[in-house]
Structure formats: structure tokens, C-alpha cells
Design a protein around this motif. Structure first.
Motif, PDB file in Angstrom:
ATOM      1  N   VAL A  98       0.844  -1.190   0.000  1.00  0.00           N
ATOM      2  CA  VAL A  98       0.000   0.000   0.000  1.00  0.00           C
ATOM      3  C   VAL A  98       0.883   1.245   0.000  1.00  0.00           C
ATOM      4  N   GLN A  99       0.385   2.293  -0.649  1.00  0.00           N
ATOM      5  CA  GLN A  99       1.098   3.567  -0.656  1.00  0.00           C
ATOM      6  C   GLN A  99       0.318   4.569   0.173  1.00  0.00           C
ATOM      7  N   ILE A 100       0.966   5.155   1.171  1.00  0.00           N
ATOM      8  CA  ILE A 100       0.354   6.161   2.025  1.00  0.00           C
ATOM      9  C   ILE A 100       1.147   7.447   1.864  1.00  0.00           C
ATOM     10  N   GLY A 101       0.553   8.418   1.194  1.00  0.00           N
ATOM     11  CA  GLY A 101       1.262   9.656   0.906  1.00  0.00           C
ATOM     12  C   GLY A 101       2.464   9.379   0.017  1.00  0.00           C
ATOM     13  N   SER A 102       3.626   9.822   0.445  1.00  0.00           N
ATOM     14  CA  SER A 102       4.850   9.597  -0.326  1.00  0.00           C
ATOM     15  C   SER A 102       5.527   8.287   0.042  1.00  0.00           C
ATOM     16  N   HIS A 103       4.984   7.592   1.069  1.00  0.00           N
ATOM     17  CA  HIS A 103       5.618   6.361   1.538  1.00  0.00           C
ATOM     18  C   HIS A 103       4.950   5.165   0.879  1.00  0.00           C
ATOM     19  N   ASN A 104       5.753   4.351   0.253  1.00  0.00           N
ATOM     20  CA  ASN A 104       5.252   3.155  -0.411  1.00  0.00           C
ATOM     21  C   ASN A 104       5.654   1.916   0.392  1.00  0.00           C
ATOM     22  N   TYR A 105       4.663   1.256   0.995  1.00  0.00           N
ATOM     23  CA  TYR A 105       4.927   0.021   1.732  1.00  0.00           C
ATOM     24  C   TYR A 105       4.853  -1.150   0.755  1.00  0.00           C
ATOM     25  N   LYS A 106       5.979  -1.814   0.558  1.00  0.00           N
ATOM     26  CA  LYS A 106       6.026  -2.914  -0.389  1.00  0.00           C
ATOM     27  C   LYS A 106       5.227  -4.104   0.123  1.00  0.00           C
ATOM     28  N   SER A 107       4.830  -4.959  -0.805  1.00  0.00           N
ATOM     29  CA  SER A 107       4.082  -6.157  -0.431  1.00  0.00           C
ATOM     30  C   SER A 107       4.958  -7.059   0.434  1.00  0.00           C
ATOM     31  N   SER A 108       4.317  -7.774   1.344  1.00  0.00           N
ATOM     32  CA  SER A 108       5.023  -8.654   2.271  1.00  0.00           C
ATOM     33  C   SER A 108       4.699 -10.101   1.954  1.00  0.00           C
ATOM     34  N   SER A 109       5.682 -10.928   2.055  1.00  0.00           N
ATOM     35  CA  SER A 109       5.500 -12.338   1.731  1.00  0.00           C
ATOM     36  C   SER A 109       4.991 -13.106   2.936  1.00  0.00           C
ATOM     37  N   CYS A 110       3.970 -13.940   2.690  1.00  0.00           N
ATOM     38  CA  CYS A 110       3.484 -14.878   3.702  1.00  0.00           C
ATOM     39  C   CYS A 110       2.825 -16.041   2.969  1.00  0.00           C
ATOM     40  N   PRO A 111       3.574 -17.122   2.731  1.00  0.00           N
ATOM     41  CA  PRO A 111       3.030 -18.266   1.986  1.00  0.00           C
ATOM     42  C   PRO A 111       1.829 -18.927   2.642  1.00  0.00           C
ATOM     43  N   LEU A 112       1.578 -18.620   3.910  1.00  0.00           N
ATOM     44  CA  LEU A 112       0.475 -19.247   4.626  1.00  0.00           C
ATOM     45  C   LEU A 112      -0.837 -18.474   4.479  1.00  0.00           C
ATOM     46  N   ILE A 113      -0.825 -17.410   3.691  1.00  0.00           N
ATOM     47  CA  ILE A 113      -2.025 -16.598   3.487  1.00  0.00           C
ATOM     48  C   ILE A 113      -2.340 -16.512   2.000  1.00  0.00           C
ATOM     49  N   ASP A 114      -3.595 -16.766   1.660  1.00  0.00           N
ATOM     50  CA  ASP A 114      -4.107 -16.487   0.326  1.00  0.00           C
ATOM     51  C   ASP A 114      -4.781 -15.121   0.411  1.00  0.00           C
ATOM     52  N   ASN A 115      -4.111 -14.090  -0.073  1.00  0.00           N
ATOM     53  CA  ASN A 115      -4.613 -12.736   0.108  1.00  0.00           C
ATOM     54  C   ASN A 115      -5.821 -12.426  -0.769  1.00  0.00           C
ATOM     55  N   GLU A 116      -6.170 -13.329  -1.669  1.00  0.00           N
ATOM     56  CA  GLU A 116      -7.384 -13.150  -2.461  1.00  0.00           C
ATOM     57  C   GLU A 116      -8.584 -13.827  -1.794  1.00  0.00           C
ATOM     58  N   GLN A 117      -8.357 -14.408  -0.628  1.00  0.00           N
ATOM     59  CA  GLN A 117      -9.438 -15.027   0.127  1.00  0.00           C
ATOM     60  C   GLN A 117     -10.112 -13.960   0.984  1.00  0.00           C
ATOM     61  N   ALA A 118     -11.438 -13.833   0.848  1.00  0.00           N
ATOM     62  CA  ALA A 118     -12.172 -12.772   1.540  1.00  0.00           C
ATOM     63  C   ALA A 118     -12.419 -13.079   3.010  1.00  0.00           C
ATOM     64  N   PHE A 119     -12.246 -14.334   3.406  1.00  0.00           N
ATOM     65  CA  PHE A 119     -12.640 -14.754   4.752  1.00  0.00           C
ATOM     66  C   PHE A 119     -11.421 -15.231   5.558  1.00  0.00           C
ATOM     67  N   ILE A 120     -11.627 -15.412   6.847  1.00  0.00           N
ATOM     68  CA  ILE A 120     -10.556 -15.837   7.743  1.00  0.00           C
ATOM     69  C   ILE A 120     -10.634 -17.347   7.899  1.00  0.00           C
ATOM     70  N   PRO A 121      -9.774 -18.109   7.217  1.00  0.00           N
ATOM     71  CA  PRO A 121      -9.891 -19.576   7.227  1.00  0.00           C
ATOM     72  C   PRO A 121      -9.796 -20.215   8.603  1.00  0.00           C
ATOM     73  N   ILE A 122      -8.882 -19.724   9.466  1.00  0.00           N
ATOM     74  CA  ILE A 122      -8.687 -20.409  10.747  1.00  0.00           C
ATOM     75  C   ILE A 122      -9.911 -20.277  11.652  1.00  0.00           C
ATOM     76  N   LEU A 123     -10.745 -19.270  11.441  1.00  0.00           N
ATOM     77  CA  LEU A 123     -11.972 -19.156  12.221  1.00  0.00           C
ATOM     78  C   LEU A 123     -13.034 -20.104  11.683  1.00  0.00           C
ATOM     79  N   THR A 124     -13.166 -20.191  10.374  1.00  0.00           N
ATOM     80  CA  THR A 124     -14.135 -21.116   9.772  1.00  0.00           C
ATOM     81  C   THR A 124     -13.754 -22.563  10.049  1.00  0.00           C
ATOM     82  N   ASN A 125     -12.484 -22.888   9.870  1.00  0.00           N
ATOM     83  CA  ASN A 125     -12.037 -24.284   9.983  1.00  0.00           C
ATOM     84  C   ASN A 125     -12.103 -24.830  11.398  1.00  0.00           C
TER      85      ASN A 125
END
Length: 364
Positions: A98-125
Motif C-alpha cells: 500500500v502507498q500512504i502519501g509519499s511512503h510506499n509500503y512494499k508487499s510482504s510475503s506470507c506463503p500461509l495466506i491467500d490474500n485473495e481469500q475474503a474470509f478468515i480460514p482459521i476461524l471457519t475451519n
């Protein structure tokens, strides 16, 4: 013999005293059973189905949380850590960048998260139970009694529920305590925003929106688990308590603390909707907000609907969608994943078949 095998269960019942189930179901709807004959209509059996918790949009950027002492662990650089998972689940922009003003926060890696998933899997499961949904009630007015104590009543209000209420949810506590960590951060974040020590993302401030809200969807399915028979959803909701104290209880007579097997959280909810067709649209729209390839314009070219026979193969993978016409709970994966998994599955089947054939030849 062939004719017997081709008979349906209803054909079998037709020749018995119980009679045809289909005919009994039709008669049950059509007219009064004035002879009080025991009905052949089976009782309705629903599966509990699935419960979905929409991901909130917390602002977990380093500049926002670095001054909160008990959030230091959230800045863990290990992509496989529980802290990174919790941070990414609660703040999708932390993963996507995300970019906030002049500061650009680069994407962070986390293989345990599907960031296109709209829901919280560990709560459902790991959900064990959820209760507290309000009943459908109609407000009434009753007149003052007359000379003969007679009075009358009538509907005197709306039947839709817009009031606040609490839902209690119990979760299975799994190794690593990801759920307790997630709820711990979530609850503290809300209070810190109230104190002014944390700030939501700028667009939430502009739109005067609350960033820590979730929405809880309940999908009740038929006996096959394939079709949604009932749907409900809260309005906005957020956690207000979690049983942290039980983790620190002590009993000298027990080697392990069995009180921590379950995590109990209470969510404050604003309103509830039941059996409204618009909930299907809102559920699908939530999925599409997080995964643009699930939209009608691109779903056919980018995604593949998982066949019922392959659902087990793709378990813990995929994005849900409720079919507007049939209410089938469909699951989709990307074409790349589908082709990769299908090829792997086919190779395993071929290998297993060859092995069985060789074993049979050896036995002969």
C-alpha cells in the motif's frame, strides 16, 4: 434383476404400506390429512454448513504499530510465523502492499495466506459452535381492556432486526495459538483506535468508516453439503471479549490445562438478516472484492469450477460462490492450480494402477 436395480427408493416405498414419498409430500402440501394417517414425508435434515468471517481492514503498517509495545511481535520478519499470519489476515494491504502519501509500503510475503481469500480460514475451519442469533419477532400493540375486559392486538413495528446483539463463538484451540493471537490483536487494535494511539487507513478516515468490522455469514446446506438451503448474516460485527484468563489458571492436580482446548469469543453485531436473496449477492460480491477474477466478466477465462468428485482433492483451496439460480455452493480455483492438481492426481492414479497391476502379476 436389472429392473430391481433400477428401482428408486420411492418406487420401493410405493409397493409398501408406507406409500410413495413424492406423492405423500405433494398431498402434505395440498390438503388436510383428515384421516390422521401416519405420513411418509421424511423430516427435514440440514447440515450445519459453513460459517464465514469477513476479513477486517486493520492498519498494521510499521509506522502505525511501532509505538505499541505489545504489538512489537507483529513486526516479525519470518514469513512463516504466527505473527506474520495474524498481521496479514487482519490487514490485507500489508500483504498486497500500500502507498500512504509519499511512503510506499512494499508487499510482504506470507506463503500461509491467500490474500485473495475474503474470509478468515482459521476461524471457519476451527469453529465448534456459534449461538446468539436473535429470533424473528413482530412487535405488537394491545389495547386497553374494555368494559367486558375485551381488547385487541395488532402488529406495531418492523419485523426486521436492526438492533445490537451478541454472538458467542467457540473455536478449537490449535497448536501455536493462532486464534487467540488473532483475537488478542484484533481486540486491542479497536481500543487503541478509540484512544487515538492507532490510526486507520486514510480512506477509512475520509469515508468515516470503521476498519475493524467483520461480517458473519451462516450458510446452512442440504444433506449433500452441495446446496445452500438457508442463509443468514449479521450486519457489521466486531469481537468484544475472549477468554484470555483461562490460559493462566492453575490446578496442581492436572498436568495440562484442559480449559484451553476451546477459545470462546463474543462478537457485538448490529442487526441480522435471514433468508434474504440479497445476501447471496452480498456474499458473492465480498468474494469478488478480494478476488477480481471471481467477477462475472473474468471468472470464465481465469477460474475453473471444481467438479463435486474433485472437491476433496482441492480441500482448503478455492473461492466460494453461491449460484443465483440453483443456490449451489460452488468452489473455484485458478486454471493454473486446477491443471496442476489434476495432472498430479492423474499421475498418482496411473502410478497406483500400475503398482496394483504389478502386484497382481507377482501374486499370479
Amino acid at each position: 434383476m436389472a429392473n430391481i436395480l433400477e428401482m428408486t427408493l420411492d418406487d420401493l416405498y410405493t409397493g409398501l404400506n408406507i406409500g410413495s414419498i413424492e406423492r405423500a409430500s405433494a398431498n402434505n402440501l395440498f390438503g388436510i390429512d383428515h384421516r390422521a394417517i401416519p405420513t411418509a414425508v421424511p423430516s427435514n435434515k440440514d447440515r450445519y454448513g459453513l460459517t464465514f468471517f469477513v476479513r477486517p481492514q486493520l492498519n498494521m503498517t510499521p509506522d502505525n504499530i511501532r509505538n505499541i509495545r505489545y504489538f512489537y511481535s507483529m513486526m516479525n520478519d519470518n514469513p512463516y510465523s504466527i505473527q506474520r499470519v495474524v498481521r496479514g489476515l487482519l490487514d490485507p494491504r500489508f500483504i498486497s502492499g500500500v502507498q500512504i502519501g509519499s511512503h510506499n509500503y512494499k508487499s510482504s510475503s506470507c506463503p500461509l495466506i491467500d490474500n485473495e481469500q475474503a474470509f478468515i480460514p482459521i476461524l471457519t475451519n476451527n469453529l465448534l459452535s456459534i449461538s446468539g442469533w436473535p429470533d424473528l419477532t413482530v412487535p405488537t400493540f394491545t389495547s386497553e381492556p374494555g368494559q367486558y375486559k375485551e381488547n385487541f392486538s395488532q402488529a406495531d413495528g418492523v419485523s426486521r432486526n436492526f438492533e445490537s446483539f451478541d454472538i458467542d463463538a467457540s473455536f478449537r484451540n490449535v497448536r501455536g495459538d493462532p486464534i487467540i493471537m488473532l483475537l488478542y490483536v484484533w481486540c486491542h487494535y479497536q481500543a487503541l483506535v478509540f484512544e487515538g494511539k492507532l490510526m486507520p487507513y486514510f480512506d477509512f478516515l475520509i469515508e468515516n468508516e470503521i476498519d475493524y468490522n467483520t461480517r458473519i455469514y451462516r450458510l446452512v446446506t442440504d444433506n449433500s453439503g452441495m446446496y445452500v438451503t438457508k442463509i443468514a448474516a449479521t450486519g457489521a460485527a466486531f469481537p468484544i471479549s475472549v477468554n484470555m484468563s483461562s490460559f493462566f489458571d492453575y490446578n496442581n492436580e492436572k498436568p495440562y490445562n484442559d480449559q484451553t482446548r476451546e477459545i470462546t469469543a463474543r462478537f457485538r453485531c448490529m442487526g441480522a438478516e435471514y433468508l434474504d436473496d440479497v445476501l447471496v449477492y452480498e456474499f458473492n460480491n465480498t468474494v469478488e472484492i478480494f478476488n477480481v477474477n471471481m467477477r462475472d466478466a473474468s471468472r470464465a477465462s481465469s477460474m475453473v469450477k471444481i467438479a463435486p468428485s474433485l472437491l476433496t482433492l482441492f480441500n482448503n483451496r478455492g473461492y466460494p460462490r453461491i449460484n443465483y439460480n440453483t443456490y449451489e455452493l460452488e468452489w473455484y480455483v485458478t486454471k493454473e492450480m486446477y491443471n496442476g492438481y489434476s495432472k498430479k492426481f492423474l499421475n498418482e492414479q496411473i502410478t497406483e494402477a500400475v503398482k496394483n497391476s504389478n502386484d497382481q502379476e507377482t501374486g499370479d
